[in-house]
Motif scaffolding. Sequence first.
Motif, PDB file in Angstrom:
ATOM      1  N   ASN A   2       6.612  -3.881 -11.550  1.00 10.27           N
ATOM      2  CA  ASN A   2       7.202  -4.781 -10.566  1.00 10.27           C
ATOM      3  C   ASN A   2       8.404  -4.114  -9.921  1.00 10.27           C
ATOM      4  OD1 ASN A   2       8.291  -6.823  -9.074  1.00 10.27           O
ATOM      5  ND2 ASN A   2       8.976  -8.009 -10.800  1.00 10.27           N
ATOM      6  N   HIS A   3       8.196  -3.631  -8.727  1.00  5.61           N
ATOM      7  CA  HIS A   3       9.285  -2.989  -7.982  1.00  5.61           C
ATOM      8  C   HIS A   3       9.866  -3.935  -6.942  1.00  5.61           C
ATOM      9  CE1 HIS A   3       5.859  -2.467  -5.326  1.00  5.61           C
ATOM     10  NE2 HIS A   3       6.710  -2.264  -4.337  1.00  5.61           N
ATOM     11  N   LEU A   4       9.485  -5.204  -6.989  1.00 11.59           N
ATOM     12  CA  LEU A   4       9.917  -6.137  -5.950  1.00 11.59           C
ATOM     13  C   LEU A   4      11.447  -6.286  -5.863  1.00 11.59           C
ATOM     14  CD1 LEU A   4       8.752  -7.796  -3.666  1.00 11.59           C
ATOM     15  CD2 LEU A   4       8.653  -9.753  -5.214  1.00 11.59           C
ATOM     16  N   LEU A  66      10.760 -14.121  -6.251  1.00 12.53           N
ATOM     17  CA  LEU A  66      11.558 -13.692  -7.409  1.00 12.53           C
ATOM     18  C   LEU A  66      12.184 -14.880  -8.136  1.00 12.53           C
ATOM     19  CD1 LEU A  66      13.219 -10.565  -5.802  1.00 12.53           C
ATOM     20  CD2 LEU A  66      11.616 -10.556  -7.734  1.00 12.53           C
ATOM     21  N   LEU A  72       5.878 -13.160 -11.793  1.00 11.14           N
ATOM     22  CA  LEU A  72       5.271 -12.587 -10.593  1.00 11.14           C
ATOM     23  C   LEU A  72       3.901 -12.015 -10.933  1.00 11.14           C
ATOM     24  CD1 LEU A  72       8.086 -10.568  -8.826  1.00 11.14           C
ATOM     25  CD2 LEU A  72       6.811 -12.474  -7.881  1.00 11.14           C
ATOM     26  N   THR A  73       2.952 -12.261 -10.048  1.00 13.95           N
ATOM     27  CA  THR A  73       1.634 -11.660 -10.241  1.00 13.95           C
ATOM     28  C   THR A  73       1.545 -10.390  -9.413  1.00 13.95           C
ATOM     29  OG1 THR A  73       0.650 -12.851  -8.390  1.00 13.95           O
ATOM     30  CG2 THR A  73       0.574 -13.944 -10.555  1.00 13.95           C
ATOM     31  N   ARG A  74       0.633  -9.537  -9.792  1.00 15.89           N
ATOM     32  CA  ARG A  74       0.397  -8.302  -9.054  1.00 15.89           C
ATOM     33  C   ARG A  74       0.015  -8.635  -7.601  1.00 15.89           C
ATOM     34  NH1 ARG A  74       2.139  -3.704  -8.517  1.00 15.89           N
ATOM     35  NH2 ARG A  74       0.971  -2.076  -9.513  1.00 15.89           N
ATOM     36  N   VAL A  77       3.165  -9.413  -5.499  1.00 19.12           N
ATOM     37  CA  VAL A  77       3.909  -8.180  -5.230  1.00 19.12           C
ATOM     38  C   VAL A  77       3.169  -7.343  -4.191  1.00 19.12           C
ATOM     39  CG1 VAL A  77       4.756  -6.018  -6.230  1.00 19.12           C
ATOM     40  CG2 VAL A  77       5.031  -8.167  -7.487  1.00 19.12           C
ATOM     41  N   THR A  81       4.463  -6.327  -0.455  1.00 16.90           N
ATOM     42  CA  THR A  81       4.547  -4.900  -0.146  1.00 16.90           C
ATOM     43  C   THR A  81       3.768  -4.589   1.127  1.00 16.90           C
ATOM     44  OG1 THR A  81       4.803  -4.370  -2.491  1.00 16.90           O
ATOM     45  CG2 THR A  81       4.129  -2.576  -1.052  1.00 16.90           C
TER      46      THR A  81
END
Length: 127
Positions: A2-4, A66, A72-74, A77, A81
Amino acid sequence: MNHLPELRNAILALHKALVDSERVTYEKTIGAIQSPGHFLQLLTGDPWFAWLHPLSQLIVAMDEALDEKEPLTRAVVDTLTIQTRLLLVASEEGEGFSKHYFDALQRDPDVVLAHADVAKLLGPRTG
């Protein structure tokens, strides 16, 4: 992965660089902005700054994702993105966000640096 949160922070920094850059251009073209309240009014209601609204809305969408109680689900995200990739396209031709973004990248090194930080987090384009 998770890079959000990191992506959101980089986009927030890009948004600030764009707002600062537009403010300078506005003041050179139209005249001095009198106060922080006046500037906020311009940011939210003046056509000069309207092109920034999609980026503001993207930040709000990230904040909402967030802040959700559910993890968070993939998919969430990935969607955010992709929205970021689709929005942050600079184009010399056309109008709207992509043209204004192109102009800001041409005139302001701070915008270029902030864009580079976002691009690093997005990684290479695939497909």
